[in-house]
Write a protein that holds these residues in place. Structure first.
Motif, mmCIF file in Angstrom:
data_model
loop_
_atom_site.group_PDB
_atom_site.id
_atom_site.type_symbol
_atom_site.label_atom_id
_atom_site.label_comp_id
_atom_site.label_asym_id
_atom_site.label_seq_id
_atom_site.Cartn_x
_atom_site.Cartn_y
_atom_site.Cartn_z
ATOM 1 N N LEU A 1 -9.584 -1.811 4.498
ATOM 2 C CA LEU A 1 -9.794 -1.442 5.574
ATOM 3 C C LEU A 1 -8.125 -0.429 5.883
ATOM 4 N N ILE A 2 -8.827 0.022 4.694
ATOM 5 C CA ILE A 2 -7.582 1.731 5.201
ATOM 6 C C ILE A 2 -8.638 2.863 4.654
ATOM 7 N N ASP A 3 -7.995 3.865 6.123
ATOM 8 C CA ASP A 3 -8.397 5.172 5.998
ATOM 9 C C ASP A 3 -7.876 5.832 5.283
ATOM 10 N N PRO A 4 -9.371 6.762 4.636
ATOM 11 C CA PRO A 4 -8.901 7.161 2.891
ATOM 12 C C PRO A 4 -7.674 8.413 3.554
ATOM 13 N N ILE A 5 -8.057 9.191 5.401
ATOM 14 C CA ILE A 5 -7.272 10.586 4.777
ATOM 15 C C ILE A 5 -5.893 10.234 5.247
ATOM 16 N N LEU A 6 -5.275 8.810 6.147
ATOM 17 C CA LEU A 6 -4.470 8.756 6.104
ATOM 18 C C LEU A 6 -3.046 8.623 5.276
ATOM 19 N N LEU A 7 -4.636 7.336 4.071
ATOM 20 C CA LEU A 7 -3.044 7.525 2.950
ATOM 21 C C LEU A 7 -2.908 8.779 2.517
ATOM 22 N N ARG A 8 -3.889 9.503 2.179
ATOM 23 C CA ARG A 8 -3.976 10.578 1.548
ATOM 24 C C ARG A 8 -3.250 11.938 1.357
ATOM 25 N N GLU A 9 -2.619 11.757 3.124
ATOM 26 C CA GLU A 9 -1.858 13.082 3.763
ATOM 27 C C GLU A 9 -0.519 11.393 4.055
ATOM 28 N N ALA B 1 5.152 8.404 -3.660
ATOM 29 C CA ALA B 1 3.631 8.133 -2.369
ATOM 30 C C ALA B 1 2.358 8.237 -1.937
ATOM 31 N N PRO B 2 1.218 7.176 -1.514
ATOM 32 C CA PRO B 2 0.283 7.099 -1.804
ATOM 33 C C PRO B 2 -0.802 8.286 -2.074
ATOM 34 N N SER B 3 -0.114 9.472 -1.619
ATOM 35 C CA SER B 3 -0.822 11.036 -1.629
ATOM 36 C C SER B 3 -0.804 11.147 -3.460
ATOM 37 N N LYS B 4 0.408 10.102 -3.982
ATOM 38 C CA LYS B 4 0.926 10.922 -5.726
ATOM 39 C C LYS B 4 -0.110 10.011 -5.971
ATOM 40 N N TYR B 5 0.138 8.631 -5.712
ATOM 41 C CA TYR B 5 -0.954 7.842 -7.114
ATOM 42 C C TYR B 5 -1.570 7.573 -6.526
ATOM 43 N N TYR C 1 2.404 7.331 7.439
ATOM 44 C CA TYR C 1 2.653 5.856 7.554
ATOM 45 C C TYR C 1 2.139 5.257 9.353
ATOM 46 N N GLU C 2 3.211 5.597 9.634
ATOM 47 C CA GLU C 2 2.736 5.550 11.153
ATOM 48 C C GLU C 2 1.406 5.156 12.215
ATOM 49 N N THR C 3 0.775 6.311 11.568
ATOM 50 C CA THR C 3 -0.799 6.172 11.617
ATOM 51 C C THR C 3 -1.481 5.138 11.673
ATOM 52 N N PHE C 4 -1.279 5.175 10.333
ATOM 53 C CA PHE C 4 -2.048 3.964 9.093
ATOM 54 C C PHE C 4 -2.309 2.890 9.861
ATOM 55 N N MET C 5 0.051 2.621 9.766
ATOM 56 C CA MET C 5 -0.106 1.032 10.123
ATOM 57 C C MET C 5 -0.644 0.841 11.370
ATOM 58 N N SER C 6 -0.830 1.694 12.663
ATOM 59 C CA SER C 6 -1.780 0.960 13.837
ATOM 60 C C SER C 6 -2.593 1.055 13.321
ATOM 61 N N VAL C 7 -3.590 1.869 12.994
ATOM 62 C CA VAL C 7 -5.211 1.613 12.642
ATOM 63 C C VAL C 7 -4.865 0.720 11.765
ATOM 64 N N ARG C 8 -4.754 0.250 10.496
ATOM 65 C CA ARG C 8 -4.878 -0.545 9.973
ATOM 66 C C ARG C 8 -4.153 -2.151 10.544
ATOM 67 N N ILE D 1 1.150 -0.786 0.005
ATOM 68 C CA ILE D 1 -0.296 0.495 -0.200
ATOM 69 C C ILE D 1 0.758 1.339 0.197
ATOM 70 N N PHE D 2 2.147 1.283 1.014
ATOM 71 C CA PHE D 2 2.960 2.298 1.078
ATOM 72 C C PHE D 2 3.759 2.018 0.201
ATOM 73 N N PRO D 3 4.521 2.305 -1.291
ATOM 74 C CA PRO D 3 5.655 1.356 -1.522
ATOM 75 C C PRO D 3 6.510 0.912 -1.387
ATOM 76 N N GLN D 4 7.425 -0.659 -1.724
ATOM 77 C CA GLN D 4 8.648 -0.584 -1.188
ATOM 78 C C GLN D 4 9.579 0.834 -1.116
ATOM 79 N N LYS D 5 9.706 1.004 -2.537
ATOM 80 C CA LYS D 5 10.418 2.375 -2.568
ATOM 81 C C LYS D 5 10.632 3.476 -1.732
ATOM 82 N N TRP D 6 9.133 3.895 -1.522
ATOM 83 C CA TRP D 6 9.145 5.028 -1.037
ATOM 84 C C TRP D 6 9.268 4.410 -0.161
#
Length: 623
Positions: free
Chosen positions: A574-582, A543-547, A585-592, A507-512
């Motif tokens: 089960l992804i929070d769109p706001i966290l991904l758009r912004e 980054a998620p915001s870009k893709y 990463y850390e908050t996304f990992m905890s929530v998911r 979801i957060f690409p490996q390269k990023w």
């Protein structure tokens, strides 16, 4: 403890070949065909001619409880003179090679080292055989079926061995006459006398050749390990595997095939088909789980031993229930099992009784696994769990269509997956689940697999590889819960699953992640989800915001995605769109992590465990 009786004695190679020829020594039907190439045959003949050891052979005395269907050594007349007294367990390739070349008296059908089929006669150059400067392996050679060799370094003008006179003129001995030496030698003496060369060749060539080749070959002894009649089927299987490590691995199906053949039943035809009108169980099971043109459906690795194991569960349960009826208890009750020992004692009558039921079980298993959104064998959490699943579904009849039964069946299945209980030493669990799960459907106690299953939240952080059953389980649950592709919005049903080449992607690409110094936890299942190959190409390493912006804008080969629709697609994973758009990463990992844990708990219908200090919580790790 079971003791296997055996004797070890040297026996004359000539006697062994004669016993193979008249049928006293035969092969058990599970033995593979003779496969040695001409170079290996020549090396073997050279070793014998130098009195080098070629290894022991192993036989099994017939007339005991082990009743394998016999077949003659390749090249021996099917209508042999005697019934077999011994079955050759180890040494088939060596004994058959020598028989084909030295006793059969016909052209040998073998192969080159590159497996090209050829027909050859084998000879030894008499002068070279007695020359101490020439290796025996260089004195032995083969010629084509027409017995003609083209020009070579040894024979610049070629070599013609079509008649016995040609052999005498060139002093080339046909190895197929080794055990008929006296007659061949008599004709040779007549030829030499007629040509006036007897005196110069007899003592200097013919006599040394007889001493150094013929006598050595005909006097050669082979160590023979002979297993007694009391040897059990399981011991035969184990012994064969130990001594045949360089050959084809022997499985229970081959042994059972040989036993059923002795009763006139062709088990191979049941599984593989007869090549005519009969469709084998293997093809039928493949048809149950095939989707479109894909060959690797969810049951594509079900093999013939798995099929027999399901039947064995039914048969051994019958034995156990009969023992209960006789008043037996505890350790006196036979185990419900599909272990190899049980397969080797599976009577033909039980196989015939339960084979169609087993087939039905696998058909239902394929359907149920598709309902669980498991379509492809690489995404199947446990191959071993398919066996009890098929047996249970075969056993419960039409009740498998009941919603209540399916709910419990799903709970048992996911407990096995996320409890990671079918990874090793599963024989006992398979038997107990076959007994306990159907009883649970009827109001009995909860099965041990459900009771013992436990999943810890920290496991989500260590699930990084496709080999993990739980990793595959999370992927399946996401698809089953309605996850939609970020680009197309399609649910991952079986048609879109294969058409879109769905796989698990970051979801957060490996390269990023690497560029932004994220720890290895980015490679865990928390940061992965099922996506189509096309969608993953659009994501790339941005980054998620870009893709997400690229998905919304669309491109020449992809329509634009409405932002609100895209948010709904993300939420289905089960992804929070706001966290991904912004890019949080850390908050996304905890929530998911918590959302995936909730998904697993829902499937298992059990609360997940946690370490004493809850070190596995992503939020605590990054705080």
């Amino acid at each position: 403890m079971e003791l296997t009786t055996f004797t070890t004695n040297p026996r004359s190679l000539e006697d062994l070949l004669k016993e193979a020829k008249n049928g006293k020594i035969q092969l058990p039907d599970f033995q593979r065909s003779w496969v040695w190439d001409e170079d290996r045959i020549i090396d073997l003949l050279a070793s014998i001619s130098r009195a080098f050891p070629i290894g022991a052979i192993m036989t099994l005395k017939t007339g005991g409880d082990v009743n394998f269907h016999p077949r003659p050594i390749q090249g021996v007349d099917e209508k042999t003179q005697y019934p077999p007294e011994e079955l050759l367990l180890d040494g088939q390739q060596r004994l058959t090679s020598i028989y084909q070349v030295a006793m059969r008296g016909e052209v040998v059908e073998t192969t080159t080292i590159k497996h090209k089929k050829i027909k050859r006669w084998f000879y030894i150059d008499i002068r070279a055989a007695i020359d101490p400067s020439i290796d025996k392996v260089d004195a032995i050679f083969s010629v084509p079926e027409d017995k003609k060799l083209k020009s070579s370094d040894r024979w610049p003008s070629g070599l013609n061995l079509q008649t016995q006179t040609d052999e005498f003129e060139n002093l080339i001995f046909p190895i197929c006459e080794t055990f008929n030496w006296n007659n061949w030698q008599r004709d040779l003496i007549t030829f030499l006398n007629e040509n006036g060369t007897f005196g110069e060749l007899w003592s200097d060539v013919i006599v040394p050749f007889e001493q150094q080749f013929i006598s050595v070959f005909r006097g050669y002894d082979v160590p023979v390990i002979s297993l007694g009649k009391s040897t059990s089927k399981e011991a035969v299987c184990t012994v064969f595997e130990k001594v045949n490590t360089g050959g084809k691995a022997l499985d229970a199906f081959e042994l059972v095939t040989a036993m059923y053949a002795a009763e006139g039943h062709k088990l191979r035809d049941d599984w593989y088909g007869d090549g005519k009108s009969k469709v084998g169980y293997a093809a039928q099971i493949a048809a149950f789980n095939s989707i479109g043109e894909k060959k690797e459906g969810v049951l594509s690795k079900v093999d013939n031993t798995d099929f027999l194991q399901v039947i064995s569960l039914f048969h051994t349960r019958d034995l156990r229930l009969a023992a209960v009826g006789e008043g037996k208890q505890g350790k006196d009750l036979p185990q419900v099992t599909g272990k190899r020992a049980a397969l080797l004692n599976l009577p033909l009558s039980a196989y015939l009784t339960y084979r169609e039921k087993a087939l039905l079980g696998f058909e239902r298993a394929a359907k149920l696994l598709h309902m669980f959104s498991i379509f492809y064998v690489r995404d199947l959490p446990y191959q071993t769990q398919v066996i009890p699943l098929a047996a249970i579904l075969a056993d419960i009849g039409q009740s498998w269509e009941s919603a209540a039964v399916r709910e419990k069946l799903a709970q048992w299945y996911w407990c096995g997956v996320f409890g990671e209980l079918y990874g090793s030493a599963v024989d006992t669990r398979i038997g107990s689940d076959f007994m306990e799960v159907p009883a649970w459907f009827e109001g009995g106690p909860m099965p041990k697999t459900v009771l013992e299953a436990n999943f810890h939240r920290d496991r989500l952080l260590s699930m990084r590889m496709r080999l993990s059953a739980a990793y595959k389980g999370v992927n399946a649950l996401l698809m089953k819960s309605g996850a939609k592709d970020f680009r197309s919005g399609q649910k991952f049903e079986h048609t879109s699953f294969f058409d879109e080449a769905v796989d698990i992607h970051h979801i957060f690409p490996q390269k990023w992640c690497l560029a932004n110094g994220k720890g290895r936890e980015f490679d865990s299942i928390i940061n992965k989800t099922p996506l189509s190959a096309r969608t993953n190409r659009i994501i790339g390493g941005d980054a998620p915001s870009k893709y997400l912006e690229k998905l919304e804008a669309g491109s020449s080969d992809a329509e634009n995605v409405d932002p609100k629709e895209l948010d709904r697609y993300l939420e289905s994973h089960l992804i929070d769109p706001i966290l991904l758009r912004e890019d949080k990463y850390e908050t996304f990992m905890s929530v998911r992590q918590q959302k995936l844990l909730d998904l697993i708990e829902s499937a298992m219908k059990k609360q997940a465990g946690s370490d004493q200090d809850d070190e596995g919580s992503w939020g605590e790790q990054v705080a």
